[in-house]
Motif scaffolding. Sequence first.
Motif, short mmCIF file in Angstrom:
data_model
loop_
_atom_site.label_atom_id
_atom_site.label_comp_id
_atom_site.label_asym_id
_atom_site.label_seq_id
_atom_site.Cartn_x
_atom_site.Cartn_y
_atom_site.Cartn_z
N LEU A 133 0.77 -1.32 0.03
CA LEU A 133 0.05 0.12 0.03
C LEU A 133 0.91 1.40 0.07
N LEU A 134 0.79 2.05 -1.10
CA LEU A 134 1.56 3.37 -1.26
C LEU A 134 0.80 4.49 -1.26
N PHE A 135 1.15 5.58 -0.56
CA PHE A 135 0.52 6.69 -0.34
C PHE A 135 1.41 7.56 -0.93
N THR A 136 1.33 8.83 -1.74
CA THR A 136 2.40 9.77 -2.04
C THR A 136 1.45 10.93 -2.01
N SER A 137 2.36 12.23 -1.78
CA SER A 137 2.08 13.49 -1.64
C SER A 137 2.96 14.45 -1.85
N SER A 138 2.82 15.24 -2.58
CA SER A 138 3.65 16.61 -2.74
C SER A 138 3.64 17.48 -1.57
N LYS A 139 2.82 17.23 -0.72
CA LYS A 139 2.87 18.33 0.71
C LYS A 139 3.55 17.55 1.89
N LYS A 140 4.13 18.37 2.57
CA LYS A 140 4.78 17.73 3.87
C LYS A 140 3.79 17.46 4.89
#
Length: 327
Positions: free
Chosen positions: A97-104
């Motif tokens: 399960l992978l979560f990605t985000s450009s925000k800190k």
Amino acid sequence: MPVYFYWGEDDFTLKQAVKQLQKRVLDPQWQAFNFEKIPGELEDATRQALTQALTPPFGAGDRLVWVVESTLGQHCSEALLERLALTLPQIPPQCHLLFTSSKKPDGRLKATKLLQTQAQVREFSLIPPWKSDELVAQITGIAEDLGLPLTHAVANFLAEALGNNTRQIWNELEKLKLLASSDCQPLTVEQVRPLIHSSTQSSLQLAEALRQGNSAKALQLVADLLARNEPALKIVATLVGQFRTWIVIKLALESGEKDEKVIASRADLSNPKRLYFIRKELQGLTSKQLLACWPLLRDLEWQLKRGADPARTLQTKVLELSLLFKG
């Protein structure tokens, strides 16, 4: 641990890491059945991902569920948090399960703290353009991954020419690898220079021109940078970082500090040996001159954030800054 949280504004390097994860866990022939990509803006994106991550893979290989631009690091309801806490430890090892985000991610949130204990958290932030040592190390590391031998001189040239544009760094190094494949010797700067599709004019060179009081060169550099569609605020960020380094080092030297490791630590220099060159740059300058730049740089940043015309504002402030170092 089959749960991952990747975040940062370096979108290219982050996606490269995602591709590596896909290559490692998925069987290409069964990818259509075992790979799920869920937009993070969907209201139930996380719930969908948790359900999918508990489903065993079909056929060969593992399963990968990817939530793109997840909002877990910014807000998470108590109900969803409870669901996360119950589900994450139950995800089988053959499911990822992978979560990605450009925000800190907000470190104060319970969801962030949970992910820090239950997931592999990786940061993908752009290296500030003024941290040349780190840029050289990044370029050298990517070249090693590509099997491209680089001399320190070429790595320094590329860091100056390409800055922190990781996408362009990868593209240029892959191009150089094709040239190097016909010769076992490392490439020279003379061979590399005509092949790099980037002007060597940079925000760091603009800082140098200002420090030298060369207003004509500084104005030309501003024009070159804007012609290359370099964001004005990014130019200012580089100037602020470079002048901060000069100010900190100059104040330390004027205070009588002689320990290079101490000075380097204060200035956030990863390589204390750079002090030798920075000292030469600062010869003939006073901390008073450098400190006088600070309010001008902050005013420049404030005006740009308020919507001022980038070209006109940069030109005006560049003239004011260069005048501080005239003579």
